[in-house]
Design an enzyme around this catalytic site. Structure first.
Site, short mmCIF file in Angstrom:
data_model
loop_
_atom_site.label_atom_id
_atom_site.label_comp_id
_atom_site.label_asym_id
_atom_site.label_seq_id
_atom_site.Cartn_x
_atom_site.Cartn_y
_atom_site.Cartn_z
N GLU A 1 -49.66 -26.83 -22.73
CA GLU A 1 -49.66 -27.75 -21.59
C GLU A 1 -48.85 -27.07 -20.51
O GLU A 1 -47.63 -26.94 -20.63
CB GLU A 1 -48.99 -29.08 -21.98
CG GLU A 1 -49.70 -29.85 -23.08
CD GLU A 1 -51.07 -30.35 -22.65
OE1 GLU A 1 -51.31 -30.48 -21.44
OE2 GLU A 1 -51.91 -30.58 -23.53
N CYS B 1 -45.43 -32.59 -14.48
CA CYS B 1 -46.60 -31.71 -14.48
C CYS B 1 -47.80 -32.43 -13.87
O CYS B 1 -48.74 -31.80 -13.41
CB CYS B 1 -46.92 -31.28 -15.90
SG CYS B 1 -47.01 -32.69 -17.02
P1 NAP Z 1 -40.43 -22.90 -18.90
O1 NAP Z 1 -39.38 -22.18 -18.19
O2 NAP Z 1 -41.74 -22.25 -19.10
O3 NAP Z 1 -39.78 -23.34 -20.30
C1 NAP Z 1 -40.46 -24.19 -21.16
C2 NAP Z 1 -39.90 -24.05 -22.55
O4 NAP Z 1 -40.18 -22.76 -23.04
C3 NAP Z 1 -38.39 -24.23 -22.65
O5 NAP Z 1 -38.08 -24.95 -23.80
C4 NAP Z 1 -37.90 -22.80 -22.76
O6 NAP Z 1 -36.68 -22.69 -23.44
C5 NAP Z 1 -39.00 -22.20 -23.59
N1 NAP Z 1 -39.08 -20.76 -23.55
C6 NAP Z 1 -39.02 -19.95 -22.47
N2 NAP Z 1 -39.18 -18.67 -22.85
C7 NAP Z 1 -39.33 -18.68 -24.21
C8 NAP Z 1 -39.51 -17.67 -25.20
N3 NAP Z 1 -39.58 -16.39 -24.87
N4 NAP Z 1 -39.63 -18.04 -26.48
C9 NAP Z 1 -39.57 -19.35 -26.85
N5 NAP Z 1 -39.39 -20.35 -25.95
C10 NAP Z 1 -39.28 -20.02 -24.64
O7 NAP Z 1 -40.77 -24.27 -18.18
P2 NAP Z 1 -39.75 -25.38 -17.63
O8 NAP Z 1 -39.10 -24.82 -16.42
O9 NAP Z 1 -38.91 -25.93 -18.71
O10 NAP Z 1 -40.77 -26.53 -17.25
C11 NAP Z 1 -41.40 -26.62 -16.02
C12 NAP Z 1 -42.85 -26.26 -16.12
O11 NAP Z 1 -43.46 -26.98 -17.18
C13 NAP Z 1 -43.62 -26.64 -14.88
O12 NAP Z 1 -44.40 -25.57 -14.50
C14 NAP Z 1 -44.48 -27.82 -15.32
O13 NAP Z 1 -45.68 -27.94 -14.60
C15 NAP Z 1 -44.69 -27.56 -16.75
N6 NAP Z 1 -44.91 -28.80 -17.48
C16 NAP Z 1 -46.14 -29.05 -17.99
C17 NAP Z 1 -46.39 -30.23 -18.69
C18 NAP Z 1 -47.72 -30.54 -19.28
O14 NAP Z 1 -47.80 -31.47 -20.10
N7 NAP Z 1 -48.77 -29.86 -18.94
C19 NAP Z 1 -45.36 -31.15 -18.86
C20 NAP Z 1 -44.12 -30.86 -18.31
C21 NAP Z 1 -43.91 -29.69 -17.62
P3 NAP Z 1 -35.29 -22.44 -22.68
O15 NAP Z 1 -35.04 -23.63 -21.88
O16 NAP Z 1 -34.33 -22.25 -23.79
O17 NAP Z 1 -35.49 -21.21 -21.84
#
Ligand code: NAP
Length: 522
Positions: free
Chosen positions: A256, A295
């Site tokens: 997602e 999102c």
């Molecule tokens: P993100 O930076 O991509 O991080 C998401 C998750 O991935 C966090 O728990 C992060 O952990 C983890 N992560 C990052 N690098 C990783 C790795 N190498 N290995 C394992 N886990 C890893 O996104 P965000 O800033 O939290 O969220 C914002 C984004 O999410 C926006 O673009 C939004 O559109 C999207 N979103 C989508 C939905 C949907 O349902 N489609 C819902 C909500 C948000 P850490 O925090 O520990 O780095």
């Protein structure tokens, strides 16, 4: 300062080093720290596989549904505490926090009800089966059985409680043990939600583990029966799902990701109509709820050329009523962005949008917030832009600014033109159409229906109950094609089947039906 602990292998694990600070985004004061250093991730998977999986698979859907009901109840009882944690770590107002916390317990309650409906079965047969030969001698039927692996859930920062609950509900109901990992920067409410569930003694040992901080080498250890469900940015999704071991083992991966959702006003909608009022109310809510960090938030607003000026004026007027500041102050209606990084990214994002759009309202830059000291807090005012040449406004269709930011795009009123513009977003979670003209919607869907996972129709008929396009309801699908990740969550049984293996059983009709019945009955 509070140190968040992980729950792994049946005990709480407190790291000694490698901490990431969690702060209150309204004041920038530290509120906790988190680290997963020292966790043996091999042991995490073994604990889930050896304890949680067998215990859950031994239960029927109805029994697993009861677990979800108790989880929902436990979270509901601690609602106020979770709302407070959400305020101090996510910067949410009460309403925004409830969207996450109440949404999480509500989703668990919905899946509890689905479990009750599915009843005393452990597997699901699909349809009545089909003859594969000239007679019933060779017959086929599809069965869905729980996968014998671990469901690893990685969540985004914006929905710490709902993100945990909506994924866990589907996996646990299917019979898979869960390892949940909230985004570290806002893990406070998620960690407490898991702690509440564990303390209530609802789940069998090994059914739920929590990682606060990095996942270490956990993903390198996933294999063919495991499921990775990720929510976050498209960039992180790409790096995770292209890992060699996941590709080699065909580990089921659901993504997602982000989405440039559009709200489209139809040409039939006139001033003063309930449909126009719903459109304006929804767009303002979907821009500002959770400070635009959803999102499913509206990022692009399409309005017919002849009504665009009136729409912009009405939206700018309503956005000027928003009070940005520290949610501890009762006058505040919109909190800060969740982290310094989000603030920096939103400022950079608006600068990119301004290459093809001009500002109509807001500044696209940090502001001070009501109820917070000057210079402190990650506040960002609602910001509305207009792109005069929508087809050429590349950044508007490509750059997700994860804040209270949207761009107005004038169009000629034809559904095909609207669909083509919307599709430039490359795949959306939701597209919202505001019109009372079903033929117009039909033409839009024929041209561009496949570009979004969900189409929300705002009309005079739906206005009395339409909750806004941003809410992901458990009964219907959440996910979208292309840029939105290509995933499917929720949607009733659809979300559960992510954690089940579909197998075709072939043989004599008598034996197939007997086995299907026995499998279903367990
Ligand atoms: P993100 O930076 O991509 O991080 C998401 C998750 O991935 C966090 O728990 C992060 O952990 C983890 N992560 C990052 N690098 C990783 C790795 N190498 N290995 C394992 N886990 C890893 O996104 P965000 O800033 O939290 O969220 C914002 C984004 O999410 C926006 O673009 C939004 O559109 C999207 N979103 C989508 C939905 C949907 O349902 N489609 C819902 C909500 C948000 P850490 O925090 O520990 O780095």
């Amino acid at each position: 300062m509070k140190t968040l602990k992980s729950y792994v292998g049946g005990r709480w694990h407190e790291a000694k080093s490698g901490f990431v600070p969690l702060v209150d985004p309204s004041t920038e004061e530290p509120v906790a720290q988190a680290s997963s250093e020292g966790i043996d991730f091999g042991e995490v998977l073994a604990w889930a596989n050896d304890k949680g999986g067998p215990a859950l698979r031994a239960m029927t859907f109805a029994e697993r549904g009861k677990l979800l009901k108790a989880m929902s109840q436990a979270l509901r009882e601690k609602r106020d505490e979770l709302l407070e944690l959400s305020r101090i770590n996510n910067g949410t107002t009460k309403g925004d926090g409830a969207f996450d916390v109440v949404g999480g317990s509500g989703t668990l309650a919905y899946y509890a009800g689905l479990g009750e409906q599915l009843g005393d079965r452990r597997a699901l047969a699909e349809g009545e089966g089909v003859s594969l030969g000239r007679s019933d001698a060779f017959w086929g039927r599809h069965l869905l059985v729980p996968r014998h692996g671990v469901a690893v859930h990685i969540n985004a920062f914006n929905f710490p409680v709902w993100g945990f609950a909506e994924k866990a509900a589907c996996a646990l109901l299917a019979g898979m043990p869960v390892v949940t990992k909230p985004a570290t920067a806002t893990a406070l409410a998620a960690a407490r939600a898991v702690e509440i569930v564990l303390a209530a003694g609802i789940l069998p040992e090994g059914a739920l583990q929590l990682i606060v901080g990095s996942t270490g080498d956990l993903l390198d250890r996933l294999g063919p029966q495991d499921v990775l469900a990720f929510t976050g940015s498209a960039d992180t999704a790409l790096s995770l799902k292209s890992r060699g071991n996941l590709l080699a083992a065909c580990t089921r991966t659901n993504v997602e990701a982000d989405s440039l959702n559009a709200a489209v006003l139809g040409p039939d909608v006139v001033a003063g109509s309930p449909t126009l009022e719903l459109f304006l109310k929804d767009v303002v809510r979907e821009m500002t709820q959770k400070t635009g960090q959803k999102c499913t938030a509206v990022r692009r607003v399409l309005a017919p050329r002849e009504s665009v000026a009136a729409v912009e004026e009405a939206l700018a007027g309503r956005l000027s009523q928003v009070v940005t500041g520290n949610p501890a102050d009762p006058s505040v209606t919109m909190g800060p962005l969740a982290t310094a990084q989000q603030l920096e990214d939103a400022e950079r994002g608006v600068a990119e949008l301004r290459e093809s759009a001009r500002l109509l309202a807001g500044t696209g830059k940090r502001s001070d917030g009501v109820g917070s000291p000057a210079g402190k807090g990650f506040f960002f005012p609602p910001t509305l832009l207009r792109a005069d040449d929508p087809l050429a406004a590349n950044a508007v269709h490509r750059r997700e600014v994860f804040g209270p930011v949207a761009t107005v795009l004038p169009y000629d009123g034809a559904p095909e033109s609207a669909a083509d513009l919307v599709a430039l977003g490359g795949g959306m979670l939701v597209t919202s159409l505001y019109t009372d003209d079903a033929d117009w919607v039909g033409r839009f869907l024929a041209r561009g229906g496949s570009a979004a996972g969900r189409v929300y129709l705002g009309s005079q008929g739906s206005a009395p109950e339409a909750p806004g396009s941003g809410i992901a309801l458990p009964q219907t699908l959440h996910g979208g094609p292309g840029r939105a990740g290509g995933g499917e969550e929720l949607g009733g049984l659809v979300g559960v089947t992510l954690y089940m293996q579909r197998l075709a059983l072939q043989g004599s009709r008598e034996m197939v039906d007997q086995l299907a019945g026995a499998q279903q009955a367990g």
